[in-house]
Design an enzyme around this catalytic site. Structure first.
Site, mmCIF file in Angstrom:
data_model
loop_
_atom_site.group_PDB
_atom_site.id
_atom_site.type_symbol
_atom_site.label_atom_id
_atom_site.label_comp_id
_atom_site.label_asym_id
_atom_site.label_seq_id
_atom_site.Cartn_x
_atom_site.Cartn_y
_atom_site.Cartn_z
ATOM 1 N N SER A 107 40.793 19.136 -51.507
ATOM 2 C CA SER A 107 41.598 17.922 -51.309
ATOM 3 C C SER A 107 41.393 16.872 -52.394
ATOM 4 O O SER A 107 40.418 16.894 -53.150
ATOM 5 C CB SER A 107 41.370 17.269 -49.944
ATOM 6 N N SER A 143 44.379 22.338 -49.915
ATOM 7 C CA SER A 143 43.951 21.063 -50.482
ATOM 8 C C SER A 143 44.826 19.950 -49.921
ATOM 9 O O SER A 143 46.025 19.894 -50.179
ATOM 10 C CB SER A 143 44.064 21.104 -52.013
ATOM 11 N N ASP A 178 46.185 16.617 -50.259
ATOM 12 C CA ASP A 178 46.332 15.682 -51.378
ATOM 13 C C ASP A 178 47.166 14.492 -50.911
ATOM 14 O O ASP A 178 48.400 14.569 -50.806
ATOM 15 C CB ASP A 178 46.971 16.386 -52.567
#
Length: 375
Positions: A240, A278, A280
């Site tokens: 992340s 991830s 984001d």
């Protein structure tokens, strides 16, 4: 080219477009304060908390115009429902590890009760974000406490700030190198006034093979030392990224959201395609228009009957230089997080190697010499 502790920054390896502020940090934006609590104890604790006060500690009750963008939602940032509803938020921001995001939220409330009791007299919707540090850190060990969060908020200062394995970024990895906290800024001229756009990123994303710096694809050239690549519990590229963009340019909430979307392009310049694993999440806010947005408590208790709120803002058609500033600062912040770092060993003897700065410097130098070899 160095952090307050003397660690190298990205400009020791490469050049960047745009004009940075004095510190080349989010704290170049007037009023912004950043603080850390870094937890490195024993063999398994590698974590911490980052605190950001957009208007400084004394300005917490004055709402800022804000916008949010989720590049990929496999992560958490609290408070964004209200940001999407109202285009505002109040108070500080905290960033930590995934399993401590609730503690960070509670810690902001505890700090606000202590320093802004009137603000806390109704309800609070704090902004707390997270990235995953479970490769190096005992993430289930409840090492981050409310007191740690409050201490990070208390430690916040203006001026130059540390980068790399500090605060919430302590146990993070980026492109399977040691990652963490990074920041950068750009100065934009508009209407005879100089404005600053600052970015702070907790960089914890990217697969090794994706990494590109200064237009040079480095992933395969730096593939030889990659302990995370053979670690199966977390897919390559997971982790992340939290980004906080702050500017003193006067903006509408939807214009802040447009700035937040441009963080995606800054990350892309470093090579990432954006892994499913991830989360984001990007937040942007404007600290201009002080006192222009009524605090929720004032409207709730009738303290400002008949008031009209009013925002001054830069025309939409004039925002391109601010978009460019976000992209440039976000890219440089990621690379600062990589460069201002050293190898770390954490839980279960897991190792995260540092970006090999000397090798990267040789590759980039060779690439920019006509006929040079990048092997």
């Amino acid at each position: 080219m160095v952090t307050p502790a003397g660690k190298p920054r990205a400009r020791s390896l490469m050049s960047f477009a745009g004009r940075p502020g004095k510190w080349n940090a989010v704290t170049d934006v007037p009023g912004v304060e950043v603080g850390y609590q870094t937890l490195v104890t024993g063999d398994a604790v590698r974590t911490g908390v980052t605190a950001i006060h957009p208007r400084g500690r004394d300005g917490a009750s004055d709402p800022v115009a804000a916008g949010f963008h989720s590049q990929n939602g496999n992560g958490e940032m609290t408070g964004v429902s209200w940001i999407r509803e109202s285009g505002t938020f109040s108070g500080p921001i905290a960033i930590t590890n995934t399993h401590a995001v609730g503690v960070a939220h509670a810690g902001i409330i505890a700090w606000t009760v202590r320093h802004h009791p009137r603000m806390a007299n109704a309800w609070l919707l704090p902004v707390a974000g997270e990235t995953w540090d479970g490769y190096l850190n005992d993430i289930n060990g409840h090492h981050v406490t409310e007191d740690i969060v409050v201490a990070a908020l208390e430690a916040a200062t203006p001026g130059p700030i540390e980068e790399g394995s500090v605060g919430g970024g302590t146990g993070m990895n980026c492109y399977s190198f040691k990652g963490g906290s990074g920041t950068a800024s750009r100065v934009v001229d508009y209407g005879g006034t100089q404005y600053t756009v600052g970015a702070f990123l907790q960089a914890n994303f990217g697969d090794r093979h994706e990494l590109s710096l200064d237009g040079v694809h480095l992933g395969e050239l730096l593939a030889d030392d990659n302990p995370m690549g053979s670690w199966s519990p977390a897919p390559a590229g997971s982790g992340s990224c939290i980004a906080v963009v702050v500017t003193d340019a006067p903006l509408l909430p939807l214009q802040c959201a447009a700035l937040a979307r441009r963080v995606t392009l800054g990350l892309a310049r470093t090579g990432t395609a954006g892994s499913h694993f991830s989360g984001d999440l990007f937040l942007a806010c404007s600290v201009a228009n002080r006192g222009a947005i009524s605090p929720g408590l004032d409207t709730f208790n009738g303290a400002s009957p008949g008031r009209y709120d009013q925002l001054r803002f830069i025309p939409w058609g004039q925002l391109d230089p601010f978009y460019e500033a976000v992209v440039q600062a976000s890219e440089e912040a990621v690379i600062n997080a990589l460069v201002a770092n050293e190898e770390m060993i954490g839980r279960d003897a897991h190792r995260s190697p540092a970006l090999p700065r000397d090798k990267v410097a040789r590759i980039l130098s060779a690439h920019h010499v006509p006929g040079g070899s990048v092997s």
